[in-house]
Write a protein that holds these residues in place. Structure first.
Motif, short mmCIF file in Angstrom:
data_model
loop_
_atom_site.label_atom_id
_atom_site.label_comp_id
_atom_site.label_asym_id
_atom_site.label_seq_id
_atom_site.Cartn_x
_atom_site.Cartn_y
_atom_site.Cartn_z
N SER A 14 11.47 -46.25 33.16
CA SER A 14 11.97 -46.93 34.36
C SER A 14 12.50 -45.95 35.38
O SER A 14 13.21 -45.00 35.02
CB SER A 14 13.09 -47.91 33.99
OG SER A 14 13.68 -48.43 35.18
N LYS A 16 14.90 -46.52 37.11
CA LYS A 16 16.35 -46.76 37.18
C LYS A 16 17.12 -45.92 36.17
O LYS A 16 18.34 -46.03 36.08
CB LYS A 16 16.62 -48.24 36.97
CG LYS A 16 16.21 -49.08 38.17
CD LYS A 16 15.82 -50.49 37.82
CE LYS A 16 16.91 -51.34 37.27
NZ LYS A 16 16.42 -52.71 36.95
N ALA A 20 18.59 -48.79 33.54
CA ALA A 20 17.49 -49.73 33.36
C ALA A 20 17.76 -50.68 32.19
O ALA A 20 18.34 -50.28 31.18
CB ALA A 20 16.20 -48.96 33.10
N ASN A 21 17.35 -51.92 32.37
CA ASN A 21 17.49 -52.88 31.27
C ASN A 21 16.70 -52.42 30.06
O ASN A 21 17.17 -52.53 28.93
CB ASN A 21 17.00 -54.26 31.73
CG ASN A 21 17.93 -54.87 32.75
OD1 ASN A 21 19.12 -55.04 32.50
ND2 ASN A 21 17.40 -55.20 33.91
N SER A 22 15.49 -51.92 30.30
CA SER A 22 14.67 -51.47 29.17
C SER A 22 15.35 -50.34 28.42
O SER A 22 15.36 -50.31 27.18
CB SER A 22 13.28 -51.04 29.66
OG SER A 22 13.38 -50.16 30.75
N MET A 100 7.80 -53.77 33.28
CA MET A 100 6.46 -54.18 33.74
C MET A 100 6.38 -53.89 35.22
O MET A 100 7.29 -54.26 35.98
CB MET A 100 6.21 -55.67 33.48
CG MET A 100 4.91 -56.14 34.13
SD MET A 100 4.57 -57.89 33.89
CE MET A 100 3.80 -57.87 32.29
N HIS A 101 5.35 -53.21 35.64
CA HIS A 101 5.11 -52.99 37.07
C HIS A 101 3.73 -53.54 37.43
O HIS A 101 2.71 -53.07 36.91
CB HIS A 101 5.19 -51.50 37.43
CG HIS A 101 6.60 -51.01 37.59
ND1 HIS A 101 6.92 -49.68 37.76
CD2 HIS A 101 7.79 -51.69 37.63
CE1 HIS A 101 8.24 -49.56 37.89
NE2 HIS A 101 8.79 -50.75 37.81
N ASN A 102 3.72 -54.54 38.27
CA ASN A 102 2.47 -55.15 38.73
C ASN A 102 1.56 -55.52 37.55
O ASN A 102 0.40 -55.11 37.48
CB ASN A 102 1.78 -54.25 39.76
CG ASN A 102 2.65 -54.11 40.99
OD1 ASN A 102 3.21 -55.10 41.46
ND2 ASN A 102 2.80 -52.91 41.51
N TYR A 103 2.18 -56.27 36.65
CA TYR A 103 1.51 -56.89 35.50
C TYR A 103 1.14 -55.93 34.38
O TYR A 103 0.53 -56.33 33.39
CB TYR A 103 0.24 -57.67 35.91
CG TYR A 103 0.43 -58.61 37.05
CD1 TYR A 103 1.54 -59.45 37.11
CD2 TYR A 103 -0.51 -58.68 38.08
CE1 TYR A 103 1.72 -60.32 38.18
CE2 TYR A 103 -0.33 -59.55 39.15
CZ TYR A 103 0.78 -60.36 39.19
OH TYR A 103 0.96 -61.22 40.24
N SER A 144 10.70 -54.74 29.89
CA SER A 144 11.57 -55.51 30.78
C SER A 144 10.75 -56.01 31.96
O SER A 144 10.02 -55.25 32.58
CB SER A 144 12.72 -54.62 31.26
OG SER A 144 13.57 -55.36 32.10
N GLY A 146 10.73 -58.87 35.48
CA GLY A 146 11.54 -59.70 36.37
C GLY A 146 11.37 -61.18 36.08
O GLY A 146 12.30 -61.97 36.27
N GLY A 147 10.19 -61.56 35.61
CA GLY A 147 9.93 -62.97 35.33
C GLY A 147 9.54 -63.17 33.88
O GLY A 147 9.68 -62.26 33.06
N GLN A 156 2.53 -65.68 35.15
CA GLN A 156 1.86 -64.48 35.66
C GLN A 156 1.10 -63.86 34.49
O GLN A 156 1.45 -64.08 33.33
CB GLN A 156 2.87 -63.49 36.23
CG GLN A 156 3.92 -63.05 35.23
CD GLN A 156 4.95 -62.08 35.83
OE1 GLN A 156 4.61 -61.24 36.64
NE2 GLN A 156 6.20 -62.22 35.40
N SER A 185 16.58 -58.84 35.29
CA SER A 185 17.11 -58.31 36.55
C SER A 185 17.68 -59.41 37.43
O SER A 185 18.06 -59.17 38.57
CB SER A 185 16.00 -57.58 37.31
OG SER A 185 15.38 -56.64 36.50
#
Ligand SMILES: Cc1cc2nc3c(=O)[nH]c(=O)nc-3n(C[C@H](O)[C@H](O)[C@H](O)COP(=O)(O)O)c2cc1C
Length: 206
Positions: A14, A16, A20-22, A100-103, A144, A146-147, A156, A185
């Motif tokens: 991440s 972050k 980061a949450n992960s 996850m970034h863009n699926y 981790s 967002g949805g 998604q 998040s």
């Protein structure tokens, strides 16, 4: 230098960092792994802070040279790949913390995969398909998002889970466990619920 399979290899992905949450949940997984693997020391890579190189022209040329092992250690273009593969080979377990970034996986994790999943070294291509060359070992993957990405409430696609499953199987790693932090998040209640759900998965680890 580590002997064979005496480390836990941890990869954080991440941007972050430690916030980061992960990464935060991976700390909980790591604590449990240190109990399961006494004596194993952790090799830590923050892939977002120090991303692996993108493969270049020299890499694509030299990965086809033989004999693979001799050439790889002597060839500058494959040195980073050899180092990262060596870390996998020395690991009793692998722990990956990724958003996850863009699926799918973040670009830094894809860059690491391109260095490690190497023809003639970690897998070979045969008439019946690709065959992994690494002995299997457990891989723990904290995801981790967002949805929602798994189950009936997902709205998604999740390309991350099937992609990592396929690409690790390519090199011989099939013992994968995923821990999902969904909606972590968002507001505090959703975050708490996400961590609680992931902890329930973690209690099954033995
Ligand atoms: C570039 C980018 C792409 C993202 N793509 C997705 C996505 O496809 N699906 C999703 O659920 N969340 C997506 N998110 C949200 C993150 O997955 C979410 O905030 C996650 O909790 C971050 O985890 P971390 O705190 O470990 O970095 C994206 C975030 C960023 C920055």
């Amino acid at each position: 230098m580590a002997g064979p399979a005496d480390t836990i290899l941890r990869l954080d992905c991440s941007p972050k960092g430690r916030d980061a949450n992960s990464s935060r949940f991976a700390d909980e997984v790591a604590a449990k792994l240190s109990v399961l693997e006494p004596g194993a020391w952790q090799v830590y890579r923050d892939l977002a802070a120090t991303p692996p190189s993108f493969i270049d022209h020299g890499f694509t040329r030299d990965m086809n040279l033989f004999p693979v092992a001799t050439v790889a250690s002597a060839t500058k273009t494959l040195r980073e790949s050899e180092k990262l593969i060596g870390e996998v080979e020395s690991a009793r377990r692998i722990l990956i913390a990724t958003p996850m970034h863009n699926y799918t996986v973040p670009a830094v994790l894809k860059a690491w995969i391109d260095q490690v999943v190497r023809i003639g070294r970690t897998f070979e291509s045969t008439p019946v398909g690709k065959v992994g060359l690494l002995p299997d070992r457990p891989v723990h993957i904290v995801v981790s998002a967002g949805g929602r990405i798994v189950g009936d409430r997902a709205r998604q696609p999740d390309f991350l889970t099937p992609y990592l499953t396929a690409v690790f199987a390519t090199i011989g790693l099939r013992d994968l466990t995923f821990y999902y932090l969904e909606g972590a998040s968002r507001d505090e209640d959703t975050r708490t619920a996400a961590f609680r759900a992931a902890r329930a998965q973690l209690t099954l680890l033995s």
